[in-house]
Design an enzyme around this catalytic site. Structure first.
Site, PDB file in Angstrom:
ATOM      1  N   HIS A  53     -20.852   4.466 119.932  1.00  0.00           N
ATOM      2  CA  HIS A  53     -21.811   5.347 119.260  1.00  0.00           C
ATOM      3  C   HIS A  53     -22.005   6.634 120.064  1.00  0.00           C
ATOM      4  CE1 HIS A  53     -23.773   1.929 116.707  1.00  0.00           C
ATOM      5  NE2 HIS A  53     -22.470   2.071 116.508  1.00  0.00           N
ATOM      6  N   GLU A  55     -24.697   8.204 121.137  1.00  0.00           N
ATOM      7  CA  GLU A  55     -25.655   8.168 122.254  1.00  0.00           C
ATOM      8  C   GLU A  55     -24.998   7.539 123.488  1.00  0.00           C
ATOM      9  OE1 GLU A  55     -25.820   6.982 119.142  1.00  0.00           O
ATOM     10  OE2 GLU A  55     -27.838   6.253 118.724  1.00  0.00           O
ATOM     11  N   ALA A 158     -12.712  19.416  85.495  1.00  0.00           N
ATOM     12  CA  ALA A 158     -12.225  20.772  85.240  1.00  0.00           C
ATOM     13  C   ALA A 158     -12.246  20.991  83.733  1.00  0.00           C
ATOM     14  CB  ALA A 158     -10.804  20.919  85.773  1.00  0.00           C
ATOM     15  N   TRP A 174      -3.006  22.149  82.790  1.00  0.00           N
ATOM     16  CA  TRP A 174      -3.447  22.616  84.108  1.00  0.00           C
ATOM     17  C   TRP A 174      -4.395  23.780  83.876  1.00  0.00           C
ATOM     18  CZ3 TRP A 174      -2.693  19.882  88.373  1.00  0.00           C
ATOM     19  CH2 TRP A 174      -3.143  20.456  89.556  1.00  0.00           C
ATOM     20  N   GLU A 297     -12.252  11.529  89.169  1.00  0.00           N
ATOM     21  CA  GLU A 297     -11.477  12.675  88.669  1.00  0.00           C
ATOM     22  C   GLU A 297     -10.972  12.504  87.239  1.00  0.00           C
ATOM     23  OE1 GLU A 297      -8.980  14.955  91.101  1.00  0.00           O
ATOM     24  OE2 GLU A 297      -9.718  14.165  92.986  1.00  0.00           O
ATOM     25  N   GLY A 299      -9.982  10.239  83.402  1.00  0.00           N
ATOM     26  CA  GLY A 299     -10.138  11.269  82.375  1.00  0.00           C
ATOM     27  C   GLY A 299     -11.370  11.071  81.531  1.00  0.00           C
TER      28      GLY A 299
HETATM   29  N1  LIG Z   1      -9.827  18.300  83.072  1.00  0.00           N
HETATM   30  C1  LIG Z   1     -10.055  17.256  83.834  1.00  0.00           C
HETATM   31  O1  LIG Z   1     -10.903  17.281  84.733  1.00  0.00           O
HETATM   32  C2  LIG Z   1      -9.231  16.024  83.622  1.00  0.00           C
HETATM   33  C3  LIG Z   1      -9.188  15.052  84.637  1.00  0.00           C
HETATM   34  C4  LIG Z   1      -8.442  13.903  84.410  1.00  0.00           C
HETATM   35  C5  LIG Z   1      -7.791  13.721  83.208  1.00  0.00           C
HETATM   36  N2  LIG Z   1      -7.837  14.695  82.268  1.00  0.00           N
HETATM   37  C6  LIG Z   1      -7.170  14.500  80.970  1.00  0.00           C
HETATM   38  O2  LIG Z   1      -7.840  13.445  80.319  1.00  0.00           O
HETATM   39  C7  LIG Z   1      -6.926  12.802  79.449  1.00  0.00           C
HETATM   40  C8  LIG Z   1      -7.025  11.308  79.677  1.00  0.00           C
HETATM   41  O3  LIG Z   1      -8.293  10.847  79.292  1.00  0.00           O
HETATM   42  P1  LIG Z   1      -8.427   9.377  78.674  1.00  0.00           P
HETATM   43  O4  LIG Z   1      -9.831   9.162  78.268  1.00  0.00           O
HETATM   44  O5  LIG Z   1      -7.358   9.206  77.676  1.00  0.00           O
HETATM   45  O6  LIG Z   1      -7.994   8.459  79.895  1.00  0.00           O
HETATM   46  P2  LIG Z   1      -8.650   7.853  81.211  1.00  0.00           P
HETATM   47  O7  LIG Z   1     -10.124   7.958  81.185  1.00  0.00           O
HETATM   48  O8  LIG Z   1      -7.911   8.400  82.368  1.00  0.00           O
HETATM   49  O9  LIG Z   1      -8.185   6.353  81.068  1.00  0.00           O
HETATM   50  C9  LIG Z   1      -8.684   5.577  80.037  1.00  0.00           C
HETATM   51  C10 LIG Z   1      -7.974   4.259  80.045  1.00  0.00           C
HETATM   52  O10 LIG Z   1      -8.185   3.609  81.300  1.00  0.00           O
HETATM   53  C11 LIG Z   1      -8.457   2.240  81.075  1.00  0.00           C
HETATM   54  N3  LIG Z   1      -9.886   2.030  81.372  1.00  0.00           N
HETATM   55  C12 LIG Z   1     -10.840   2.954  81.604  1.00  0.00           C
HETATM   56  N4  LIG Z   1     -12.029   2.377  81.777  1.00  0.00           N
HETATM   57  C13 LIG Z   1     -11.838   1.055  81.642  1.00  0.00           C
HETATM   58  C14 LIG Z   1     -12.690  -0.073  81.706  1.00  0.00           C
HETATM   59  N5  LIG Z   1     -13.989   0.050  81.949  1.00  0.00           N
HETATM   60  N6  LIG Z   1     -12.147  -1.309  81.515  1.00  0.00           N
HETATM   61  C15 LIG Z   1     -10.831  -1.436  81.295  1.00  0.00           C
HETATM   62  N7  LIG Z   1      -9.968  -0.417  81.229  1.00  0.00           N
HETATM   63  C16 LIG Z   1     -10.471   0.813  81.390  1.00  0.00           C
HETATM   64  C17 LIG Z   1      -8.194   1.994  79.600  1.00  0.00           C
HETATM   65  O11 LIG Z   1      -6.825   1.681  79.465  1.00  0.00           O
HETATM   66  P3  LIG Z   1      -6.293   0.825  78.203  1.00  0.00           P
HETATM   67  O12 LIG Z   1      -6.509   1.686  77.024  1.00  0.00           O
HETATM   68  O13 LIG Z   1      -4.868   0.567  78.507  1.00  0.00           O
HETATM   69  O14 LIG Z   1      -7.123  -0.402  78.160  1.00  0.00           O
HETATM   70  C18 LIG Z   1      -8.499   3.339  78.993  1.00  0.00           C
HETATM   71  O15 LIG Z   1      -7.879   3.571  77.765  1.00  0.00           O
HETATM   72  C19 LIG Z   1      -5.550  13.349  79.791  1.00  0.00           C
HETATM   73  O16 LIG Z   1      -5.140  14.263  78.789  1.00  0.00           O
HETATM   74  C20 LIG Z   1      -5.739  14.063  81.102  1.00  0.00           C
HETATM   75  O17 LIG Z   1      -4.868  15.151  81.236  1.00  0.00           O
HETATM   76  C21 LIG Z   1      -8.542  15.835  82.443  1.00  0.00           C
HETATM   77 ZN   LIG Z   2     -26.007   2.876 118.503  1.00  0.00          ZN
END
Ligand SMILES: NC(=O)c1ccc[n+]([C@@H]2O[C@H](COP(=O)([O-])OP(=O)(O)OC[C@H]3O[C@@H](n4cnc5c(N)ncnc54)[C@H](OP(=O)(O)O)[C@@H]3O)[C@@H](O)[C@H]2O)c1
Ligand SMILES: [Zn+2]
Length: 365
Positions: A53, A55, A158, A174, A297, A299
């Site tokens: 630690h 200290e 994003a 992107w 992050e 989706g």
């Molecule tokens: N702009 C941004 O910040 C950002 C960031 C990341 C992604 N994106 C975009 O977001 C899109 C993807 O989004 P999305 O909603 O389709 O996908 P996602 O949230 O990445 O994944 C969803 C899938 O993950 C599984 N899942 C999620 N939660 C679950 C749970 N509680 N229990 C079991 N399985 C679970 C399921 O798969 P199954 O359907 O196989 O069961 C679900 O269909 C893409 O186009 C990507 O480019 C954008």
């Molecule tokens: Zn300590």
């Protein structure tokens, strides 16, 4: 009453403590300085998990006479013995230090005021709560896990200027520039883990590393009830960071076997036949794996579960100038009214809006 000198040295402790970033978790950040007659006699840092630690380092790394000195430390010194390293309070007492100044009490139930009490019982003058808000902010990940039994969770989203996360469903867009990318990599470095859903693995095929900055990569957490992620994805094939996949106990055995054969930790969670995993089950389990902080992050489906359950502490919104009229939206903007905007900066042609969730949920009293 404010004591400017105490604040100066506690600020120095914060700076020293931060040097442990990327190494000390799940332990807290701790820095320490020992001062006598206006002169710093010694300083110490908690450098990494399992190491001595701050200290103890400050006291043992010096041959100075500490009799009558003041020890500054951002966190209450420990006194419990059921851990890897010896307790600090007995060493402070035997060193002749006469005053201890701290910023925050250690919320760990094994300490929680007992360290202060033992110091006072030994006749040491203890001042607490110096720059307490900053001390709480510094160790927000540690305090959240100790108090709530779940990690500190930040959502990083994003969007286009008009609120879409991608141009169309099933497609990667992107959205933000290189300055935002560097910002995100720096952010990843400060978190223990990054979490995404199965579709984001399949569509974006991200690495989730800190390539644009120096430092260790966070662990990667994939939520994938049915194990529908493509096994050839980067996160399952590079050896950049440890990868955990949370799947349903009802997922196909052959898939579980294929994932298990890779260097991936497959964690089964009990679900109904819909194979939907409860978010709470995942985040409680992360603490078991020494994960105190998570950057989510995406989706869309993942973000929505965090929004709906209120299981997040901060939101970092990267807003690009692009307009995607018919893009995929993640939330209606009403969610932002429950959040407090704490910072807004430009990152190249993007904006970074940083919010705190004042109503984030705790899972244990
Ligand atoms: N702009 C941004 O910040 C950002 C960031 C990341 C992604 N994106 C975009 O977001 C899109 C993807 O989004 P999305 O909603 O389709 O996908 P996602 O949230 O990445 O994944 C969803 C899938 O993950 C599984 N899942 C999620 N939660 C679950 C749970 N509680 N229990 C079991 N399985 C679970 C399921 O798969 P199954 O359907 O196989 O069961 C679900 O269909 C893409 O186009 C990507 O480019 C954008
Ligand atoms: Zn300590």
């Amino acid at each position: 009453m404010r004591n400017i000198i105490d604040e100066k040295y506690i600020r120095l402790c914060f700076q020293l403590a931060k040097k442990g970033e990327g190494f000390v978790s799940p332990n807290p950040f701790v820095g320490c300085v020992i001062v006598k007659e206006g002169k710093i006699l010694s300083a110490g840092i908690h450098e990494k998990y399992g190491a001595l630690h701050a200290e103890r380092n400050a006291i043992l790394n010096s041959t100075e006479d500490f009799f009558g000195a003041t020890l500054y430390c951002n966190l209450e010194p420990c006194m419990h013995t059921d851990k890897q390293t010896p307790p600090c309070v007995p060493l402070i007492i035997s060193s002749g230090i006469k005053r201890v100044v701290i910023s925050t009490v250690d919320v760990n139930p094994k300490v929680k005021g007992k360290g202060i009490q033992q110091l006072r019982e030994a006749g040491i003058d203890v001042t607490t709560s110096v720059l307490e808000d900053e001390g709480n902010e510094l160790n927000k990940f540690y305090f959240k896990t100790q108090k709530c039994g779940i990690p500190y969770i930040t959502l990083k989203i994003a969007t286009s200027k008009d609120g879409s996360i991608t141009e169309e469903e099933g497609k990667q867009t992107w959205l933000t520039g290189i300055e935002s990318k560097k910002f995100v990599h720096k952010l990843r470095f400060s978190y223990d883990a990054v979490l995404i859903g199965a579709n984001t693995v399949n569509i974006d095929n991200p690495q989730l590393t800190v390539r644009e900055v120096e430092g260790r990569n966070p662990k990667r957490i994939i939520i994938d009830g049915k194990l529908s992620s493509k096994l050839e994805s980067k996160v399952f094939n590079d050896s950049e960071a440890e990868t955990f996949v949370y799947c349903s106990d009802k997922a196909e055995s052959s898939l579980k076997k294929s994932f298990g054969e890779k260097n991936i930790r497959v964690i089964e969670v009990e679900t109904d036949y819909d194979m939907q995993i409860k978010l709470e089950d995942v985040i409680k389990n992360l603490v078991v794996h020494k994960i105190n902080s998570v950057l989510v992050e995406g989706g869309k489906h993942i973000f929505e579960q965090f929004f709906n359950s209120n299981l997040f502490d901060e939101l970092i919104h990267l807003q690009s100038p692009a307009i995607l009229k018919n893009g995929l939206r993640v939330v209606d903007t009403s969610i932002f009214s429950n959040l407090e905007l704490i910072k807004k900066i430009s990152l190249g042609s993007d904006f970074m809006l940083h919010y705190k969730n004042l109503r984030s949920k705790c899972l244990q009293a």
